[in-house]
Design a protein around this motif. Structure first.
Motif, PDB file in Angstrom:
ATOM      1  N   THR A  39       0.815  -1.048   0.011  1.00  0.00           N
ATOM      2  CA  THR A  39      -0.089   0.128  -0.080  1.00  0.00           C
ATOM      3  C   THR A  39       0.922   1.255  -0.001  1.00  0.00           C
ATOM      4  OG1 THR A  39      -1.748  -1.164   1.068  1.00  0.00           O
ATOM      5  CG2 THR A  39      -1.696   1.206   1.391  1.00  0.00           C
ATOM      6  N   VAL A  47       0.246   4.168  -2.779  1.00  0.00           N
ATOM      7  CA  VAL A  47      -0.111   5.282  -2.595  1.00  0.00           C
ATOM      8  C   VAL A  47       0.761   6.464  -3.359  1.00  0.00           C
ATOM      9  CG1 VAL A  47      -1.245   4.891  -0.616  1.00  0.00           C
ATOM     10  CG2 VAL A  47       0.953   5.755  -0.446  1.00  0.00           C
ATOM     11  N   THR A  57       0.628   7.739   3.573  1.00  0.00           N
ATOM     12  CA  THR A  57      -0.550   7.987   3.595  1.00  0.00           C
ATOM     13  C   THR A  57      -1.386   6.880   3.712  1.00  0.00           C
ATOM     14  OG1 THR A  57       0.291   9.982   2.157  1.00  0.00           O
ATOM     15  CG2 THR A  57      -2.253   9.640   2.219  1.00  0.00           C
ATOM     16  N   LEU A  58      -2.678   7.179   4.587  1.00  0.00           N
ATOM     17  CA  LEU A  58      -3.461   6.117   4.932  1.00  0.00           C
ATOM     18  C   LEU A  58      -2.918   4.530   5.035  1.00  0.00           C
ATOM     19  CD1 LEU A  58      -6.176   6.813   1.784  1.00  0.00           C
ATOM     20  CD2 LEU A  58      -6.209   7.362   4.128  1.00  0.00           C
ATOM     21  N   GLN A  87      -6.211   0.193   9.441  1.00  0.00           N
ATOM     22  CA  GLN A  87      -5.674   1.151   8.410  1.00  0.00           C
ATOM     23  C   GLN A  87      -6.116   2.768   8.964  1.00  0.00           C
ATOM     24  OE1 GLN A  87      -6.565   0.331   4.580  1.00  0.00           O
ATOM     25  NE2 GLN A  87      -5.373   1.895   3.561  1.00  0.00           N
ATOM     26  N   TRP A 141      -7.304   6.259   8.372  1.00  0.00           N
ATOM     27  CA  TRP A 141      -8.150   6.905   7.535  1.00  0.00           C
ATOM     28  C   TRP A 141      -8.053   8.386   7.654  1.00  0.00           C
ATOM     29  CZ3 TRP A 141      -9.370   4.384   3.450  1.00  0.00           C
ATOM     30  CH2 TRP A 141      -9.460   2.714   3.535  1.00  0.00           C
ATOM     31  N   ALA A 171      -8.967   3.092  -0.048  1.00  0.00           N
ATOM     32  CA  ALA A 171      -7.643   4.290   0.326  1.00  0.00           C
ATOM     33  C   ALA A 171      -7.447   4.756  -1.115  1.00  0.00           C
ATOM     34  CB  ALA A 171      -6.655   3.386   0.663  1.00  0.00           C
ATOM     35  N   THR A 210      -0.472  11.121   6.206  1.00  0.00           N
ATOM     36  CA  THR A 210      -1.396  10.975   7.223  1.00  0.00           C
ATOM     37  C   THR A 210      -0.190  11.037   8.629  1.00  0.00           C
ATOM     38  OG1 THR A 210      -2.618   9.468   6.019  1.00  0.00           O
ATOM     39  CG2 THR A 210      -2.584   9.043   8.381  1.00  0.00           C
TER      40      THR A 210
END
Length: 201
Positions: free
Chosen positions: A62, A66, A81-82, A94, A96, A176, A199
């Motif tokens: 992930t 991203v 991020t996320l 995760q 958010w 996401a 994030t």
């Protein structure tokens, strides 16, 4: 020229999924070969495959996915991020929330963009779709077969504006992706072309 006998990205991905289901460590190599000559879409699909297997490998995939959402114009998506939190080899949750760091001059427009994103974010699904208002209404009236955020809000204070979603810590890489697509789309619509998305803890 590609040898006809050489499996393509889709075939490699499907082989990787089968290996993952069988607990074969060779899945990682198959997935790497699948993404080698493809774009961000395959990164997201691999992340999702690992998430569905509850594997901690969903987290690094992930992170790679991203960053593929960054734009040439200057919207940079931080790899955290996320992000997915994993422990003992299993995905636990995760995070958010998406914070948008921009110039002070652009900050009001960022808040406007994130606020405009809210109704759209409420219609993203765990499968990565953004439903129309009509599609969402139809689903709610006939029976929902997907997960979507329970709530979304903008926090305009702090070091930078952020949008956060109540997703009950669900681990859903494809959702996401949809979230980032909506946020970036609204930032572009608001004239924001240079900013950093991330994030915080």
């Amino acid at each position: 020229m590609t040898d006809a006998a050489t499996p393509g990205p889709e075939s490699l991905f499907q082989q990787g999924c089968a290996a993952l289901t069988a607990g074969d460590e060779g899945a990682a190599d198959l997935f790497e070969r699948a993404v080698r000559d493809t774009g961000g879409d395959m990164l997201w699909r691999v992340a999702d495959a690992y998430a569905r297997a509850y594997s901690a490998q969903a987290a690094p995939w992930t992170s790679r996915a991203v960053t593929s959402m960054s734009t040439d114009a200057g919207l940079m998506v931080h790899p955290g991020t996320l992000r997915i939190i994993a422990d003992h080899g299993i995905c636990e949750q995760q995070l958010w929330a998406v914070e948008v760091r921009s110039s002070e001059t652009d900050r009001p427009a960022v808040v406007t963009a994130l606020t405009a994103a809210l109704p759209r974010l409420m219609r993203v699904t765990d499968g990565g779709q953004e439903l129309t208002v009509q599609e969402m209404d139809d689903a709610l009236s006939t029976g929902v077969t997907f997960y979507s955020p329970n709530h979304a809000a903008v926090d305009a204070g702090g070091t930078a504006p952020r949008v956060w979603l109540d997703c009950k810590d669900a681990v859903a890489p494809m959702m996401a992706r949809a979230v980032l697509h909506v946020v970036i789309d609204e930032l572009n619509a608001a004239g924001i072309t240079r900013a950093e998305l991330c994030t915080q803890l």
